[in-house]
Design an enzyme around this catalytic site. Structure first.
Site: not given
Length: 597
Positions: A178, A257-258, A517
């Site tokens: 991913t 990652a978060s 984002y």
């Protein structure tokens, strides 16, 4: 101490998506995962003759329910021309494999699964950036792996690395596939045989310790399967990235990652106690299953964010927590993004943090509303109209300005009640209006749909992607404002006909700043090389981020997509330290994916 084994091939419901369909998932990923896009083979958005949009399949809560507002929103607000058609190619080409005969003779009979299948080789040679998906749909990957070896144990990882060293074969590690930083792309100039090491068979939980609240887990397990198995023992890991359905523990570690619920469970570096890594110079295995140690530099930090450059992460001891007694969605409307941002800042100062709290701007709020499914009854249709009238006429919210905070509360009944009280008191101060659980849940549903929607838009000559950054609170407004301006300018320079779609989401809060984002896309009709055009605009946006005090990434990582910015992020000495570590651990460059630096 409880020892358990994970059942193979199981789809389970992620915490953010209630009502998801359960089914057995074949071991062969090509049987259930798309070969030229995101997600399940039976799941995609389709445009029907009556103008409705529908999500096919049965994997998600809103599957097979019509969304009648999406077409109008996509055409008028985003600029997607749904009359265009750009179908993907039927067959994805791939060059013949490079074979190291000595190596192949050495591994013969040592591994249960070795594949030279063209589909498997292509699947293991890409992640899920827009650029990679475009190449799969309309071209070919410049270099693909030559062979895929599926390992099922730490011992097999050690043997494979040993033989790769002996016969000078390059290895690249594959978990869930991913990645969104080109980390899985093969260096096009690599002439050695490239072997993809697939860790998906290493998906067992070795033990669960309810007293210390820890678990030993193999790193090929997906987030969904991990939570499903832990739930049998009344515990959770709690790490839920947007890719939780498909991404793996090993991938989370290798990219730092978060997850969306980091406020309650922590980022991956807060969850990991120790890791086991097979490197070309030996196995790193520490006895660090303690609450804290002072024994020199933390070697876990060399592995976290290493992006497959130093070895194969095979096992990790992770922290676990008791299953929450209550999980509750909520949402809050604000008159504009500035008020919403100020609310998020004050919330960060209060330290009363729900498991997840996200602010979406007006563009993204309207995006979510466009995905609203058709009412199931006349009464529901009437109530929707009443709510809209109340919000826009009585409460005086401007439909083209208002934004939404989506919230997930988790914990004991008392914890959740306390958090709700404090959050809604603060929201009231900033003229926020409690908008209910349905809007909150739909906001998180949109998270899981973004990649499916990107692929849907691509068939109408519209390309889009997201990227993220971490930034100090004082720079949040400037970052958003200047990215918006820069993207519009860069699109205009390159002949993009219509104004691009640009949207922002503050997805994580910290004491000192926030995660932003950015979603952007544009129609590429008439542009000779859409991928090159998009990449240049994204790089320009990244330049603007750094100019305004943002980082190159909060949790996606670096890969090859952003490594040109690494020197500015960590300095010359930092780059040299990473280079020396790599050279010392991997002198033959066996893990030669060229990520990071």
């Amino acid at each position: 101490m409880i020892r358990i084994q994970l059942l193979q091939s199981q789809i389970v419901e992620p915490a953010g998506l209630k009502g998801q369909y359960y089914e057995q998932r074949p071991q062969n990923k090509l049987e259930w995962f798309k070969n030229n896009g995101w997600g399940y083979r039976d799941t995609k958005f389709i445009l029907e003759q009556d103008g409705g949009v529908r999500l096919t399949g049965n994997k998600y809560r809103f599957s097979n329910q019509k969304m009648m507002k999406f077409k109008e929103w996509a055409e008028q607000k985003v600029g997607i021309d749904l009359s265009l058609n750009c179908e993907a190619q039927n067959e994805i080409p791939g060059d013949p494999p490079i074979i190291n005969e000595q190596f192949m003779n050495a591994i013969k009979g040592q591994f249960n699964e070795i594949s030279f299948d063209n589909g498997q080789r292509i699947l293991h040679s890409h992640g899920h950036t827009m650029q990679e998906i475009y190449e799969l749909r309309h071209g070919k990957l410049a270099r693909i792996v030559d062979c895929v070896v599926f390992i099922n144990s730490h011992a097999q990882a050690e043997l494979l690395v040993k033989l790769a060293m002996e016969y000078n074969v390059m290895l690249t590690v594959y978990g869930g596939g991913t990645n969104v930083t080109w980390a899985l792309q093969c260096p096009k100039e690599e002439r050695r045989m490239i072997v993809s090491v697939d860790t998906s068979r290493m998906n067992h939980i070795r033990w669960v310790d309810r007293k210390n609240m820890t678990a030993l887990v193999e790193t090929g397990v997906t987030g969904k399967d991990l939570e499903k198995e832990l739930s049998r023992y009344g515990v959770v890991c709690g790490h839920e990235p947007d890719s939780v359905e498909f991404s793996t523990l090993g991938g989370w570690i290798s990219t730092r990652a978060s997850g969306m619920k980091k406020n309650r469970y922590g980022n991956i570096e807060d969850i990991i106690l120790s890791v086991k890594v097979v490197t070309p110079t030996g196995t790193l295995s520490q006895s660090l299953d303690y609450p804290r140690v002072s024994s020199g530099p933390d070697l876990n930090q060399i592995v976290l964010g290493s992006e497959g450059t130093i070895g194969i992460i095979t096992e990790a001891v992770i922290k676990i927590k008791a299953q929450p007694e209550v999980c509750k969605y909520e949402s809050i409307l604000f008159h504009n993004f500035a008020l919403g941002t100020e609310f998020m800042y004050k919330l960060s100062r209060s330290r009363v943090w729900p498991a997840s709290v996200r602010l979406v701007d007006n563009n993204q709020f309207q995006f979510g509303m466009a995905l609203k499914t058709m009412p199931h009854s006349k009464r529901e249709e009437f109530m929707d109209k009443v709510k809209k009238y109340f919000i826009t006429q009585y409460m005086q919210y401007d439909p083209d300005q208002m934004c939404l905070v989506t919230v997930v509360f988790e914990g004991t009944k008392q914890e959740v009640e306390f958090q709700e009280k404090k959050v809604f008191e603060l929201a009231k101060f900033y003229k926020g209006f409690r908008a209910g659980a349905e809007n909150g849940e739909r906001g998180y549903f949109l998270t899981y749909m973004i990649a499916y929607l990107r692929d849907f838009a691509m068939q109408f000559q519209f390309i889009a992607e997201s990227f993220e950054t971490a930034v100090g609170w004082k720079n949040v407004p400037a970052v958003c404002e200047n990215i918006q301006r820069r993207i519009v300018e860069e699109c205009s320079k390159r002949g993009v006909e219509k104004e691009p779609f640009v949207s922002f989401r503050i997805s994580q809060v910290y004491d000192t700043g926030a995660t932003i984002y950015v979603y952007f896309g544009f129609g590429y009709k008439g542009i000779e090389d859409p991928v090159k055009c998009y990449s240049e605009i994204e790089d320009a946006a990244r330049e603007e981020i750094m100019k305004n005090g943002g980082s190159i990434s909060h949790h996606h990582g670096v890969g090859k997509l952003r490594k040109q910015f690494m020197q500015r992020q960590i300095g010359d000495t930092g780059v040299e330290i990473l280079r020396r570590i790599k050279q010392q651990i991997d002198p033959k460059n066996i893990f030669g994916n060229q990520n990071l630096i």
